[in-house]
Scaffold this motif. Structure first.
Motif, PDB file in Angstrom:
ATOM      1  N   SER A   1      -6.695   1.826  -4.501  1.00  0.00           N
ATOM      2  CA  SER A   1      -5.494   1.159  -4.990  1.00  0.00           C
ATOM      3  C   SER A   1      -5.126  -0.007  -4.080  1.00  0.00           C
ATOM      4  O   SER A   1      -5.117   0.116  -2.864  1.00  0.00           O
ATOM      5  N   LYS A   2      -4.827  -1.140  -4.702  1.00  0.00           N
ATOM      6  CA  LYS A   2      -4.414  -2.331  -3.945  1.00  0.00           C
ATOM      7  C   LYS A   2      -2.899  -2.374  -3.758  1.00  0.00           C
ATOM      8  O   LYS A   2      -2.390  -3.121  -2.951  1.00  0.00           O
ATOM      9  N   SER A   3      -2.158  -1.560  -4.536  1.00  0.00           N
ATOM     10  CA  SER A   3      -0.700  -1.622  -4.477  1.00  0.00           C
ATOM     11  C   SER A   3      -0.047  -0.398  -3.840  1.00  0.00           C
ATOM     12  O   SER A   3       1.109  -0.464  -3.454  1.00  0.00           O
ATOM     13  N   ALA A   4      -0.761   0.709  -3.742  1.00  0.00           N
ATOM     14  CA  ALA A   4      -0.173   1.923  -3.164  1.00  0.00           C
ATOM     15  C   ALA A   4      -0.090   1.795  -1.650  1.00  0.00           C
ATOM     16  O   ALA A   4      -1.057   1.438  -0.990  1.00  0.00           O
ATOM     17  N   LEU A   5       1.081   2.065  -1.110  1.00  0.00           N
ATOM     18  CA  LEU A   5       1.275   2.008   0.336  1.00  0.00           C
ATOM     19  C   LEU A   5       1.090   3.401   0.922  1.00  0.00           C
ATOM     20  O   LEU A   5       1.451   4.400   0.303  1.00  0.00           O
ATOM     21  N   ARG A   6       0.581   3.444   2.116  1.00  0.00           N
ATOM     22  CA  ARG A   6       0.337   4.717   2.786  1.00  0.00           C
ATOM     23  C   ARG A   6       0.808   4.634   4.237  1.00  0.00           C
ATOM     24  O   ARG A   6       0.933   3.552   4.790  1.00  0.00           O
ATOM     25  N   GLY A   7       1.050   5.763   4.822  1.00  0.00           N
ATOM     26  CA  GLY A   7       1.357   5.848   6.245  1.00  0.00           C
ATOM     27  C   GLY A   7       2.541   4.996   6.667  1.00  0.00           C
ATOM     28  O   GLY A   7       3.595   4.977   6.038  1.00  0.00           O
ATOM     29  N   GLN A   8       2.345   4.257   7.759  1.00  0.00           N
ATOM     30  CA  GLN A   8       3.419   3.457   8.355  1.00  0.00           C
ATOM     31  C   GLN A   8       3.912   2.370   7.398  1.00  0.00           C
ATOM     32  O   GLN A   8       5.106   2.085   7.351  1.00  0.00           O
TER      33      GLN A   8
END
Length: 104
Positions: free
Chosen positions: A23-30
């Motif tokens: 995914s180019k739009s899903a944010l993860r972690g920090q």
């Protein structure tokens, strides 16, 4: 939503939700945490302050004034002709008035 609903949603998001690997739009972690914190901060203060010296979440004072219809019509026409917001025109007029009053 109740506190229980929020807790269930957080539990799901933290443990059961799956995101596409590429995914180019899903944010993860920090990055996800920073985005969430920023979103919460922006949602608390309503409109952004127009005061450059205001602190985070500090609202600008609001003043209201009643106008005779003829003055309101002139104000609206002026703002439209100059492609300006009514609030911008009123702020500018108040500043100009106060500056001129100090000079006299």
């Amino acid at each position: 939503m109740s506190e229980k609903d929020y807790d269930a949603a957080a539990e799901w998001a933290e443990h059961d939700m799956t995101l596409p690997e590429d995914s180019k739009s899903a944010l993860r972690g920090q990055a996800a945490a920073a985005f969430g914190s920023d979103l919460i901060e922006r949602s608390r203060g309503g409109r952004p302050s127009i005061d450059p010296e205001a602190g985070p979440g500090e609202a600008s004072p609001v003043r209201q004034v009643r106008l005779p219809r003829s003055i309101d019509n002139d104000l609206v026409a002026f703002a439209e002709q100059n492609h300006r917001k009514l609030s911008e025109v009123m702020r500018e007029a108040i500043v100009e008035y106060l500056v001129n009053r100090k000079a006299s």
